[in-house]
Design an enzyme around this catalytic site. Structure first.
Site, PDB file in Angstrom:
ATOM      1  N   GLY A  72       0.798  -1.208   0.000  1.00 37.99           N
ATOM      2  CA  GLY A  72       0.000   0.000   0.000  1.00 37.99           C
ATOM      3  C   GLY A  72       0.836   1.266   0.000  1.00 37.99           C
ATOM      4  O   GLY A  72       0.475   2.262  -0.640  1.00 37.99           O
ATOM      5  N   THR A  73       1.954   1.266   0.718  1.00 32.16           N
ATOM      6  CA  THR A  73       2.771   2.470   0.812  1.00 32.16           C
ATOM      7  C   THR A  73       3.360   2.855  -0.545  1.00 32.16           C
ATOM      8  O   THR A  73       3.337   4.029  -0.934  1.00 32.16           O
ATOM      9  CB  THR A  73       3.891   2.277   1.851  1.00 32.16           C
ATOM     10  OG1 THR A  73       3.302   2.087   3.139  1.00 32.16           O
ATOM     11  CG2 THR A  73       4.817   3.474   1.895  1.00 32.16           C
ATOM     12  N   ASN A 143      -7.862   2.972   9.929  1.00 33.78           N
ATOM     13  CA  ASN A 143      -7.201   1.793  10.478  1.00 33.78           C
ATOM     14  C   ASN A 143      -7.259   1.729  11.997  1.00 33.78           C
ATOM     15  O   ASN A 143      -7.138   0.653  12.587  1.00 33.78           O
ATOM     16  CB  ASN A 143      -5.738   1.760  10.025  1.00 33.78           C
ATOM     17  CG  ASN A 143      -4.998   3.047  10.349  1.00 33.78           C
ATOM     18  OD1 ASN A 143      -5.419   4.131   9.949  1.00 33.78           O
ATOM     19  ND2 ASN A 143      -3.894   2.939  11.050  1.00 33.78           N
ATOM     20  N   GLN A 171      -7.875  -0.779   4.435  1.00 27.75           N
ATOM     21  CA  GLN A 171      -8.614  -1.413   5.537  1.00 27.75           C
ATOM     22  C   GLN A 171     -10.009  -1.842   5.120  1.00 27.75           C
ATOM     23  O   GLN A 171     -10.580  -2.770   5.697  1.00 27.75           O
ATOM     24  CB  GLN A 171      -8.704  -0.458   6.732  1.00 27.75           C
ATOM     25  CG  GLN A 171      -7.390  -0.217   7.439  1.00 27.75           C
ATOM     26  CD  GLN A 171      -6.830  -1.459   8.101  1.00 27.75           C
ATOM     27  OE1 GLN A 171      -7.538  -2.437   8.352  1.00 27.75           O
ATOM     28  NE2 GLN A 171      -5.545  -1.435   8.407  1.00 27.75           N
ATOM     29  N   SER A 191      -3.980  -3.539  -0.258  1.00 32.13           N
ATOM     30  CA  SER A 191      -2.801  -4.208   0.304  1.00 32.13           C
ATOM     31  C   SER A 191      -3.173  -5.634   0.672  1.00 32.13           C
ATOM     32  O   SER A 191      -4.167  -5.865   1.359  1.00 32.13           O
ATOM     33  CB  SER A 191      -2.296  -3.453   1.540  1.00 32.13           C
ATOM     34  OG  SER A 191      -1.169  -4.090   2.090  1.00 32.13           O
ATOM     35  N   HIS A 193      -1.837  -8.021   2.666  1.00 32.97           N
ATOM     36  CA  HIS A 193      -1.752  -8.620   3.998  1.00 32.97           C
ATOM     37  C   HIS A 193      -2.835  -8.122   4.948  1.00 32.97           C
ATOM     38  O   HIS A 193      -3.010  -8.675   6.028  1.00 32.97           O
ATOM     39  CB  HIS A 193      -0.355  -8.407   4.598  1.00 32.97           C
ATOM     40  CG  HIS A 193      -0.057  -7.032   5.084  1.00 32.97           C
ATOM     41  ND1 HIS A 193       0.002  -6.715   6.426  1.00 32.97           N
ATOM     42  CD2 HIS A 193       0.222  -5.896   4.410  1.00 32.97           C
ATOM     43  CE1 HIS A 193       0.310  -5.432   6.556  1.00 32.97           C
ATOM     44  NE2 HIS A 193       0.455  -4.917   5.349  1.00 32.97           N
ATOM     45  N   CYS A 316       2.191   3.673  15.211  1.00 24.56           N
ATOM     46  CA  CYS A 316       3.477   3.144  15.657  1.00 24.56           C
ATOM     47  C   CYS A 316       4.545   3.382  14.601  1.00 24.56           C
ATOM     48  O   CYS A 316       4.285   3.308  13.405  1.00 24.56           O
ATOM     49  CB  CYS A 316       3.365   1.652  15.933  1.00 24.56           C
ATOM     50  SG  CYS A 316       2.271   1.275  17.316  1.00 24.56           S
TER      51      CYS A 316
END
Length: 374
Positions: A72-73, A143, A171, A191, A193, A316
């Protein structure tokens, strides 16, 4: 024997679906380069194109409009770095949107949100169409909070201003239906994962009317839109996960029931606990819970020791918990922001997982209450 672990951090990365694992293992047996014309190369190419069809169906798009990326990034950076003069986004967006936008040197317009984290549509109406090429970034589902934006309405307002629209559906994919043209989006980001596929695979899905400039140049892969030999196994897993997630969309009703049981049980055990954005439309799998009597990182570590994997509501970076831009944008008090934990369920979550979480929550909060009183 060690006690079983309970994984409730699917918004960070969902458990790998068996279908994705099987597809990846099969792809590993294919040795050819998908750009080669011999039989082995054609076999690898066939795996990619089958996955492209599956990912396209997940977004309600044509296979030809799917561009595979490393995640995604990269997908977000590709779209944002496509030569815009102004980029508008809200404080709730994923940090990759903000960081990529700032790196372009384009004029930045921050869109305000209300106390539930919903973008104020009137702010889009006030955008200045005379500033040149503009991109409006819209996050379909947050998210942290799980709040779902009225993307179709917001995108229509942006289009009325002549802007391009990027929808981050990382998401949302596999949890709610996505139809790129109904959303009036120029590009949708996915994305693997986050929906039960492997890490290291993502996609830009375009409307077909516009294509972003290549971020990675070199070979002619992805029709010249993203250079580099494709990660065949990861793409195969992505396709299988997309196909399975689309098939299982109806399971979100079961997931919503489990989430509500978890939230209700948490409130019964700790009446001072708050569910953030409780009255906004939210993903069926996500609950952001604030218990002002403890810091989020303390709760995360204590629950981890009890065998429960969750995360702090704060964003994070490099394993360090920092201030959540989403919760700051929503105007929440520091005591709420600092105590927010995110519990996110997934396709593999069971009744037993919810019971284990509530038992662990009861034990952890009882110990903390006892220490606080003492």
């Amino acid at each position: 024997m060690s006690a079983p672990r309970t994984y409730l951090d699917h918004n960070a990365s969902s458990a790998l679906r068996p279908e994705a694992r099987a597809a990846m293992l099969a792809a590993f047996e294919t040795s050819g380069n998908p750009s080669s014309v011999h039989a082995e190369g054609r076999a690898a190419r066939a795996i990619i194109e089958e996955a492209r069809e599956d990912v396209a169906r997940l977004a309600g798009a044509r296979a030809a409009d799917v561009i595979f990326t490393s995640g995604g990034t990269e997908a977000v950076n590709t779209v944002i770095r496509s030569g815009f003069d102004a980029i508008a986004f809200a404080g709730i967006e994923h940090d990759c949107v903000r960081q990529a936008a700032l790196a372009t040197g384009a004029r930045i317009v921050e869109l305000p949100v209300d106390a539930d984290g919903l973008i104020e549509g009137e702010a889009i109406d006030r955008l200045d169409a005379a500033t040149g090429r503009m991109l409006v970034c819209l996050q379909y589902a947050n998210n942290e909070t799980g709040v779902i934006q009225p993307v179709a309405e917001l995108a229509a307002r942006a289009k009325a201003k002549g802007a391009h629209v990027l929808v981050d559906a990382v998401q949302a994919a596999g949890k709610i239906e996505i139809e790129i043209r109904a959303l009036s989006a120029d590009a949708v980001i996915l994305s693997a994962h986050k929906l039960g596929g492997p890490k290291g695979a993502g996609a830009i899905v375009t409307s077909g009317a516009w294509t972003p400039s290549p971020l990675i140049r070199g070979g002619g892969q992805e029709r010249g839109r993203r250079a580099g030999t494709e990660n065949v196994a990861a793409i195969a897993g992505f396709g299988a996960a997309a196909r399975t997630a689309l098939r299982d969309l109806g399971d979100m009703k079961r997931i919503a029931g489990l989430r509500d049981r978890l939230v209700d049980g948490t409130r019964d055990l700790t009446p001072s606990a708050l569910l953030i954005a409780e009255h906004a439309p939210r993903l069926a799998n996500t609950a952001l819970i604030a218990w002002p009597d403890a810091k989020a990182e303390t709760l995360v570590m204590a629950l981890d020791l009890e065998g429960i994997a969750i995360s702090a509501g704060a964003a994070c970076s490099s394993g360090k918990v920092g201030k959540s831009a989403t919760l700051v944008a929503m105007g929440l008090a520091p005591a709420i922001r600092d105590s927010a934990i995110r519990v996110s369920l997934g396709w593999s979550t069971t009744d037993e997982d919810i019971e284990r979480f509530l038992a662990a929550w009861a034990a952890v909060t009882a110990r903390m209450e006892k220490r606080r009183v003492a």
